[in-house]
Design a protein around this motif. Structure first.
Motif, PDB file in Angstrom:
ATOM      1  N   GLY A  75       2.334  66.506-104.667  1.00 45.85           N
ATOM      2  CA  GLY A  75       3.099  66.092-105.595  1.00 45.85           C
ATOM      3  C   GLY A  75       3.137  64.876-105.801  1.00 45.85           C
ATOM      4  N   TYR A  76       3.921  64.349-104.694  1.00 46.64           N
ATOM      5  CA  TYR A  76       4.352  62.857-104.570  1.00 46.64           C
ATOM      6  C   TYR A  76       2.940  62.341-104.258  1.00 46.64           C
ATOM      7  N   ILE A  77       1.245  62.905-103.384  1.00 47.17           N
ATOM      8  CA  ILE A  77       0.387  62.151-103.136  1.00 47.17           C
ATOM      9  C   ILE A  77      -0.219  62.486-104.878  1.00 47.17           C
ATOM     10  N   LEU A  78       0.141  62.589-105.264  1.00 47.49           N
ATOM     11  CA  LEU A  78      -0.314  62.505-106.738  1.00 47.49           C
ATOM     12  C   LEU A  78      -0.284  62.363-107.982  1.00 47.49           C
ATOM     13  N   GLY A  79       0.757  61.782-107.357  1.00 42.54           N
ATOM     14  CA  GLY A  79       1.672  60.670-108.317  1.00 42.54           C
ATOM     15  C   GLY A  79       3.616  60.808-109.031  1.00 42.54           C
ATOM     16  N   ARG A  80       3.442  62.421-108.348  1.00 40.50           N
ATOM     17  CA  ARG A  80       4.462  62.146-109.192  1.00 40.50           C
ATOM     18  C   ARG A  80       5.683  62.057-108.478  1.00 40.50           C
ATOM     19  N   THR A  81       7.380  62.042-109.595  1.00 36.72           N
ATOM     20  CA  THR A  81       8.016  61.566-108.233  1.00 36.72           C
ATOM     21  C   THR A  81       8.878  62.248-107.636  1.00 36.72           C
ATOM     22  N   LEU A  82       9.523  62.331-106.707  1.00 37.18           N
ATOM     23  CA  LEU A  82      10.476  62.702-105.494  1.00 37.18           C
ATOM     24  C   LEU A  82      11.421  62.742-105.690  1.00 37.18           C
ATOM     25  N   PRO A  83      12.950  63.190-106.220  1.00 38.38           N
ATOM     26  CA  PRO A  83      14.559  63.739-106.406  1.00 38.38           C
ATOM     27  C   PRO A  83      15.291  61.806-105.498  1.00 38.38           C
ATOM     28  N   ALA A  84      16.333  61.762-105.823  1.00 35.80           N
ATOM     29  CA  ALA A  84      16.452  60.251-105.812  1.00 35.80           C
ATOM     30  C   ALA A  84      17.096  60.884-104.048  1.00 35.80           C
ATOM     31  N   SER A  85      17.294  61.827-103.636  1.00 36.22           N
ATOM     32  CA  SER A  85      17.816  61.225-102.370  1.00 36.22           C
ATOM     33  C   SER A  85      16.231  61.576-101.200  1.00 36.22           C
ATOM     34  N   MET A  86      15.840  61.297-102.088  1.00 41.75           N
ATOM     35  CA  MET A  86      14.380  61.476-101.460  1.00 41.75           C
ATOM     36  C   MET A  86      13.788  59.663-101.590  1.00 41.75           C
ATOM     37  N   GLN A  87      15.183  58.554-101.932  1.00 38.58           N
ATOM     38  CA  GLN A  87      14.174  57.302-102.186  1.00 38.58           C
ATOM     39  C   GLN A  87      14.024  56.162-100.372  1.00 38.58           C
ATOM     40  N   ALA A  88      15.169  56.999 -99.614  1.00 38.39           N
ATOM     41  CA  ALA A  88      15.091  55.834 -97.928  1.00 38.39           C
ATOM     42  C   ALA A  88      12.825  56.128 -98.033  1.00 38.39           C
ATOM     43  N   TRP A  89      12.794  57.913 -97.860  1.00 35.72           N
ATOM     44  CA  TRP A  89      12.244  58.343 -97.358  1.00 35.72           C
ATOM     45  C   TRP A  89      10.319  57.469 -98.581  1.00 35.72           C
ATOM     46  N   VAL A  90      11.129  57.456 -99.229  1.00 37.28           N
ATOM     47  CA  VAL A  90      10.192  57.271-100.467  1.00 37.28           C
ATOM     48  C   VAL A  90       9.472  54.890 -99.813  1.00 37.28           C
ATOM     49  N   ARG A  91      11.013  54.847 -99.945  1.00 35.69           N
ATOM     50  CA  ARG A  91      10.819  52.990 -99.401  1.00 35.69           C
ATOM     51  C   ARG A  91       9.803  52.906 -97.721  1.00 35.69           C
ATOM     52  N   ASP A  92      10.331  53.381 -96.825  1.00 34.17           N
ATOM     53  CA  ASP A  92       9.574  53.901 -95.244  1.00 34.17           C
ATOM     54  C   ASP A  92       8.178  54.332 -96.169  1.00 34.17           C
ATOM     55  N   ASP A  93       7.911  55.432 -96.919  1.00 30.74           N
ATOM     56  CA  ASP A  93       6.795  55.775 -96.889  1.00 30.74           C
ATOM     57  C   ASP A  93       5.605  54.237 -97.362  1.00 30.74           C
ATOM     58  N   VAL A  94       6.272  53.778 -98.596  1.00 29.92           N
ATOM     59  CA  VAL A  94       5.404  52.975 -99.183  1.00 29.92           C
ATOM     60  C   VAL A  94       5.552  51.219 -98.777  1.00 29.92           C
ATOM     61  N   LEU A  95       6.393  50.635 -97.752  1.00 30.27           N
ATOM     62  CA  LEU A  95       6.469  49.256 -97.678  1.00 30.27           C
ATOM     63  C   LEU A  95       6.375  49.450 -95.565  1.00 30.27           C
ATOM     64  N   GLY A  96       6.822  50.577 -95.085  1.00 30.40           N
ATOM     65  CA  GLY A  96       7.129  51.054 -93.522  1.00 30.40           C
ATOM     66  C   GLY A  96       6.082  50.489 -92.813  1.00 30.40           C
TER      67      GLY A  96
ATOM     68  N   HIS B 183       4.789  49.627-108.852  1.00 27.00           N
ATOM     69  CA  HIS B 183       5.132  50.838-109.412  1.00 27.00           C
ATOM     70  C   HIS B 183       5.384  51.918-108.620  1.00 27.00           C
ATOM     71  N   ARG B 184       5.187  52.241-107.358  1.00 26.45           N
ATOM     72  CA  ARG B 184       5.687  53.465-106.732  1.00 26.45           C
ATOM     73  C   ARG B 184       7.213  53.176-106.463  1.00 26.45           C
ATOM     74  N   LEU B 185       7.409  51.968-106.788  1.00 29.27           N
ATOM     75  CA  LEU B 185       9.047  51.737-106.296  1.00 29.27           C
ATOM     76  C   LEU B 185       9.816  51.521-107.766  1.00 29.27           C
ATOM     77  N   GLN B 186       9.123  51.326-108.842  1.00 29.25           N
ATOM     78  CA  GLN B 186       9.650  51.008-109.665  1.00 29.25           C
ATOM     79  C   GLN B 186       9.573  52.959-110.170  1.00 29.25           C
ATOM     80  N   GLN B 187       9.145  53.672-109.817  1.00 29.43           N
ATOM     81  CA  GLN B 187       8.803  54.458-109.826  1.00 29.43           C
ATOM     82  C   GLN B 187       9.467  55.632-109.534  1.00 29.43           C
ATOM     83  N   HIS B 188      10.285  55.137-108.382  1.00 28.29           N
ATOM     84  CA  HIS B 188      11.509  55.964-107.535  1.00 28.29           C
ATOM     85  C   HIS B 188      12.760  55.606-107.673  1.00 28.29           C
TER      86      HIS B 188
END
Length: 130
Positions: free
Chosen positions: A17-38, A95-100
């Motif tokens: 779902g994340y790959i297709l553009g869905r938003t993940l729960p707030a508990s996964m913000q650190a993972w999203v940050r590392d996925d996008v910027l890491g 966009h992904r950072l703002q989305q999450h």
């Protein structure tokens, strides 16, 4: 009674779902940050953006004639696709950072730190720092 810990990584269904553009729960913000910027974030983006395009492009190989012709047609489409995906990567990352719910200012932190170090080194070299 114990509750299960809040997940910090997406499960396979959430990941798709994340790959297709869905938003993940707030508990996964650190993972999203590392996925996008890491480390490897740019490589992951390019793979996720370009790999789905390759199978339809391979259909050009079914065109009869010399093999160089379909290969050139594939390259004619794939090279601009890759060029524009690289050019639009910062927009997608923002966009992904703002989305999450993350600060889009995180996007340029490394560049700003590098520029500040270069400016300090320049000022030291030319005697502007006391």
């Amino acid at each position: 009674m114990t509750s299960s810990p809040t997940p910090t990584r997406p499960n396979p269904i959430q990941f798709v779902g994340y790959i297709l553009g869905r938003t993940l729960p707030a508990s996964m913000q650190a993972w999203v940050r590392d996925d996008v910027l890491g480390p490897g974030g740019s490589r992951r983006f390019l793979l996720r953006w370009n790999l789905p395009v390759i199978p339809p492009l391979l259909l050009f190989l079914l065109i009869p004639g010399p093999v160089w012709l379909p290969i050139m047609m594939i390259l004619l489409l794939l090279l601009p696709w890759t060029y524009f995906s690289v050019a639009l990567m910062p927009i997608w990352q923002r966009h992904r950072l703002q989305q999450h719910g993350l600060d889009p200012g995180l996007l340029g932190v490394k560049d700003r730190e590098r520029a500040m170090r270069e400016r300090e080194a320049y000022e030291r070299r030319h005697g502007r720092v006391a």
